[in-house]
Design a protein around this motif. Structure first.
Motif, PDB file in Angstrom:
ATOM      1  N   SER A  46      70.638   9.093  52.284  1.00  0.00           N
ATOM      2  CA  SER A  46      70.778   8.555  53.747  1.00  0.00           C
ATOM      3  C   SER A  46      70.386   7.179  54.597  1.00  0.00           C
ATOM      4  O   SER A  46      70.237   6.879  55.769  1.00  0.00           O
ATOM      5  CB  SER A  46      69.690   9.614  54.464  1.00  0.00           C
ATOM      6  OG  SER A  46      68.541   9.172  53.078  1.00  0.00           O
ATOM      7  N   LYS A  47      70.482   6.634  53.599  1.00  0.00           N
ATOM      8  CA  LYS A  47      69.973   5.306  53.982  1.00  0.00           C
ATOM      9  C   LYS A  47      71.595   4.145  53.809  1.00  0.00           C
ATOM     10  O   LYS A  47      71.293   3.726  54.861  1.00  0.00           O
ATOM     11  CB  LYS A  47      69.433   4.396  53.061  1.00  0.00           C
ATOM     12  CG  LYS A  47      67.842   5.058  52.711  1.00  0.00           C
ATOM     13  CD  LYS A  47      66.881   4.433  51.987  1.00  0.00           C
ATOM     14  CE  LYS A  47      65.568   4.336  51.686  1.00  0.00           C
ATOM     15  NZ  LYS A  47      65.509   5.804  50.589  1.00  0.00           N
ATOM     16  N   SER A  52      65.459  19.797  55.166  1.00  0.00           N
ATOM     17  CA  SER A  52      63.825  19.369  54.965  1.00  0.00           C
ATOM     18  C   SER A  52      63.072  20.555  55.432  1.00  0.00           C
ATOM     19  O   SER A  52      62.698  21.199  55.766  1.00  0.00           O
ATOM     20  CB  SER A  52      63.745  18.875  56.650  1.00  0.00           C
ATOM     21  OG  SER A  52      62.529  18.858  57.280  1.00  0.00           O
ATOM     22  N   SER A  97      63.389  11.980  37.282  1.00  0.00           N
ATOM     23  CA  SER A  97      63.454  12.782  38.176  1.00  0.00           C
ATOM     24  C   SER A  97      63.841  14.703  38.185  1.00  0.00           C
ATOM     25  O   SER A  97      63.351  15.051  37.889  1.00  0.00           O
ATOM     26  CB  SER A  97      64.537  13.035  39.511  1.00  0.00           C
ATOM     27  OG  SER A  97      65.936  13.033  39.533  1.00  0.00           O
ATOM     28  N   TRP A 140      69.591  12.558  48.898  1.00  0.00           N
ATOM     29  CA  TRP A 140      69.163  12.360  49.851  1.00  0.00           C
ATOM     30  C   TRP A 140      68.501  11.056  50.327  1.00  0.00           C
ATOM     31  O   TRP A 140      69.269  10.181  51.582  1.00  0.00           O
ATOM     32  CB  TRP A 140      68.512  13.467  50.733  1.00  0.00           C
ATOM     33  CG  TRP A 140      68.087  13.174  52.042  1.00  0.00           C
ATOM     34  CD1 TRP A 140      66.861  12.896  52.208  1.00  0.00           C
ATOM     35  CD2 TRP A 140      68.716  12.764  53.344  1.00  0.00           C
ATOM     36  NE1 TRP A 140      66.950  12.811  54.046  1.00  0.00           N
ATOM     37  CE2 TRP A 140      67.564  12.844  54.094  1.00  0.00           C
ATOM     38  CE3 TRP A 140      70.190  13.118  53.269  1.00  0.00           C
ATOM     39  CZ2 TRP A 140      68.409  13.055  55.705  1.00  0.00           C
ATOM     40  CZ3 TRP A 140      70.839  13.594  54.837  1.00  0.00           C
ATOM     41  CH2 TRP A 140      69.808  13.108  56.027  1.00  0.00           C
ATOM     42  N   ASP A 141      67.811  10.645  49.108  1.00  0.00           N
ATOM     43  CA  ASP A 141      67.137   9.168  49.591  1.00  0.00           C
ATOM     44  C   ASP A 141      68.095   8.207  49.401  1.00  0.00           C
ATOM     45  O   ASP A 141      67.725   7.284  49.906  1.00  0.00           O
ATOM     46  CB  ASP A 141      65.755   8.818  48.439  1.00  0.00           C
ATOM     47  CG  ASP A 141      64.664  10.326  48.535  1.00  0.00           C
ATOM     48  OD1 ASP A 141      64.484  10.807  49.548  1.00  0.00           O
ATOM     49  OD2 ASP A 141      64.419  10.614  47.138  1.00  0.00           O
ATOM     50  N   LYS A 142      68.341   7.959  48.499  1.00  0.00           N
ATOM     51  CA  LYS A 142      70.259   7.014  48.630  1.00  0.00           C
ATOM     52  C   LYS A 142      70.298   6.873  49.719  1.00  0.00           C
ATOM     53  O   LYS A 142      71.301   6.023  49.886  1.00  0.00           O
ATOM     54  CB  LYS A 142      70.300   7.441  47.136  1.00  0.00           C
ATOM     55  CG  LYS A 142      71.086   5.852  46.911  1.00  0.00           C
ATOM     56  CD  LYS A 142      71.218   6.178  44.804  1.00  0.00           C
ATOM     57  CE  LYS A 142      72.747   4.848  44.111  1.00  0.00           C
ATOM     58  NZ  LYS A 142      72.880   4.821  43.211  1.00  0.00           N
ATOM     59  N   THR A 168      62.466  17.488  50.509  1.00  0.00           N
ATOM     60  CA  THR A 168      63.252  18.262  50.486  1.00  0.00           C
ATOM     61  C   THR A 168      63.419  20.146  49.722  1.00  0.00           C
ATOM     62  O   THR A 168      63.189  19.638  48.479  1.00  0.00           O
ATOM     63  CB  THR A 168      64.866  17.758  50.818  1.00  0.00           C
ATOM     64  OG1 THR A 168      65.071  17.251  49.155  1.00  0.00           O
ATOM     65  CG2 THR A 168      64.713  16.668  51.681  1.00  0.00           C
ATOM     66  N   GLN A 184      67.488  15.965  46.000  1.00  0.00           N
ATOM     67  CA  GLN A 184      66.390  14.491  46.418  1.00  0.00           C
ATOM     68  C   GLN A 184      66.922  13.183  46.210  1.00  0.00           C
ATOM     69  O   GLN A 184      66.864  12.619  47.537  1.00  0.00           O
ATOM     70  CB  GLN A 184      64.643  15.511  46.409  1.00  0.00           C
ATOM     71  CG  GLN A 184      63.994  13.814  46.811  1.00  0.00           C
ATOM     72  CD  GLN A 184      64.114  14.898  47.920  1.00  0.00           C
ATOM     73  OE1 GLN A 184      63.133  15.480  48.450  1.00  0.00           O
ATOM     74  NE2 GLN A 184      63.333  13.586  49.010  1.00  0.00           N
ATOM     75  N   VAL A 185      67.126  13.293  45.283  1.00  0.00           N
ATOM     76  CA  VAL A 185      67.510  11.879  44.522  1.00  0.00           C
ATOM     77  C   VAL A 185      69.346  11.204  45.541  1.00  0.00           C
ATOM     78  O   VAL A 185      68.889  10.332  46.159  1.00  0.00           O
ATOM     79  CB  VAL A 185      68.321  11.857  43.911  1.00  0.00           C
ATOM     80  CG1 VAL A 185      69.174  10.400  42.457  1.00  0.00           C
ATOM     81  CG2 VAL A 185      66.804  11.846  41.927  1.00  0.00           C
ATOM     82  N   THR A 191      57.806  18.116  47.141  1.00  0.00           N
ATOM     83  CA  THR A 191      58.771  17.262  47.695  1.00  0.00           C
ATOM     84  C   THR A 191      59.504  16.856  48.896  1.00  0.00           C
ATOM     85  O   THR A 191      59.008  18.503  49.474  1.00  0.00           O
ATOM     86  CB  THR A 191      60.064  17.747  46.648  1.00  0.00           C
ATOM     87  OG1 THR A 191      59.862  18.208  46.289  1.00  0.00           O
ATOM     88  CG2 THR A 191      59.560  16.591  45.354  1.00  0.00           C
TER      89      THR A 191
END
Length: 345
Positions: free
Chosen positions: A343-344, A123, A48, A339-341, A94, A336-337, A92
């Motif tokens: 937030s789940k 966001s 990224s 949050w993507d990882k 965010t 971004q990385v 992207t």
């Protein structure tokens, strides 16, 4: 007048409407240091960060110049520094704003670290904060390490397997991890303090040999690739010490008081910046220009131009210096990385 009418209408609007509108956003999630450090690694960010540099060179990243707040030493505060960076990568979901505090040296007397920091991931659709990451410079060091990996990939040769580290703190550890993601190597380390611990830990973690050397000169003579990450204001190496084909990846200079690489080394090199407009203010280029050794036009390329193929990186046995001051594009990418990882979770 229309202004008076709008003012009157606003005043007449029920307070509950305004309150309801402002409270419609969910509060941001808070991710603590322990969760972040157990979930993210340098390897998560390399691809990224590489893509972010390419987009930065294509003018597809909005990156304001950093804000610096200096806290002078008084009976009530300091000394210390605060850096605020951020950015948005086009397309992207965010964007990120980061606050990093460093060099609060009196914290040592209180048993606290000298640095701290947070990432605020927002966001890009609604403008609402999504997550606050209490990373205490961990994510900053990750994205710096990832930039080191990108630099090594594009600016050193595949057979450059002797890698030196001047300065053996947290950033050096991430640089070592990043280098290991590019190719196996033999490591050499020199620092005023902590070199043996660094070598022992990195050798065990990465399964590669690391050796402490007695001087920066010996390290330079032993190394094809040299990572410098020191907090000082005076050069850590000299031109005669270097192998002719050396790649120097310098990440220590990120404010106007710092300097690691002599101007004569920069002038003799194929000099690459992460972001030229930033390096001329706070990077190694600032000193070289001030001393009359270089002008902005002497910059060979920004790293993103090499990543996207606009200009070649390593071509032969030339000396290359990559100046990493840390960009908001990297912060946006690692935000971004994260949050993507996370937030789940």
């Amino acid at each position: 007048s229309r202004l008076a009418a709008r003012t009157a209408a606003k005043a007449a609007r029920p307070a509950t409407v305004t309150s309801r509108a402002l409270s419609a956003f969910e509060p941001p999630r808070l991710f603590d240091y322990e969760s972040i450090t157990s979930s993210l690694s340098v390897a998560d960010g390399i691809s990224s960060i590489e893509a972010a540099f390419a987009q930065l060179a294509q003018d597809k990243v909005d990156v304001p110049l950093p804000m610096h707040i200096g806290v002078d030493e008084t009976s009530a505060a300091g000394p210390g520094d605060c850096h605020i960076k951020g950015g948005y990568i086009s397309g992207t979901p965010t964007f990120t704003v980061k606050l990093a505090c460093v060099s609060f040296t009196k914290n040592l007397e209180k048993g606290l670290p000298t640095g701290s920091g947070i990432f605020v991931v927002v966001s890009a659709e609604t403008g609402a904060p999504l997550g606050v990451f209490q990373e205490n410079r961990f994510m900053t060091d990750l994205r710096t390490g990832a930039a080191g990996a990108v630099s090594m990939k594009h600016c050193s040769a595949p057979d450059h397997e002797d890698v030196g580290f001047i300065g053996c703190g947290l950033i050096a550890r991430n640089m070592a991890r990043a280098a290991a993601a590019i190719r196996p190597f033999k490591g050499f380390a020199y620092a005023m303090d902590g070199a043996q611990e660094f070598c022992d830990d990195m050798s065990k973690e990465l399964g590669m040999p690391f050796t402490v050397v007695g001087s920066a000169e010996e390290l330079c003579q032993s190394s094809d690739v040299i990572f410098t990450q020191t907090p000082g204001s005076s050069p850590v190496l000299q031109l005669p010490w270097l192998r002719p084909h050396a790649t120097i990846i310098a990440s220590g200079s990120d404010q106007p008081t710092k300097n690691e690489i002599p101007s004569e080394v920069l002038a003799a090199s194929k000099y690459v910046t992460d972001l030229t407009k930033q390096c001329i203010r706070v990077g190694e280029l600032r000193t070289a220009v001030a001393e009359g050794a270089m002008v902005e036009g002497d910059v060979y390329a920004e790293l993103g131009e090499i990543v996207n193929g606009t200009k070649p990186g390593r071509e032969g046995n030339e000396l290359i210096v990559v100046d990493l001051t840390g960009t908001g594009a990297q912060d946006a990418a690692i935000g971004q990385v994260a949050w993507d990882k996370m937030s789940k979770m």
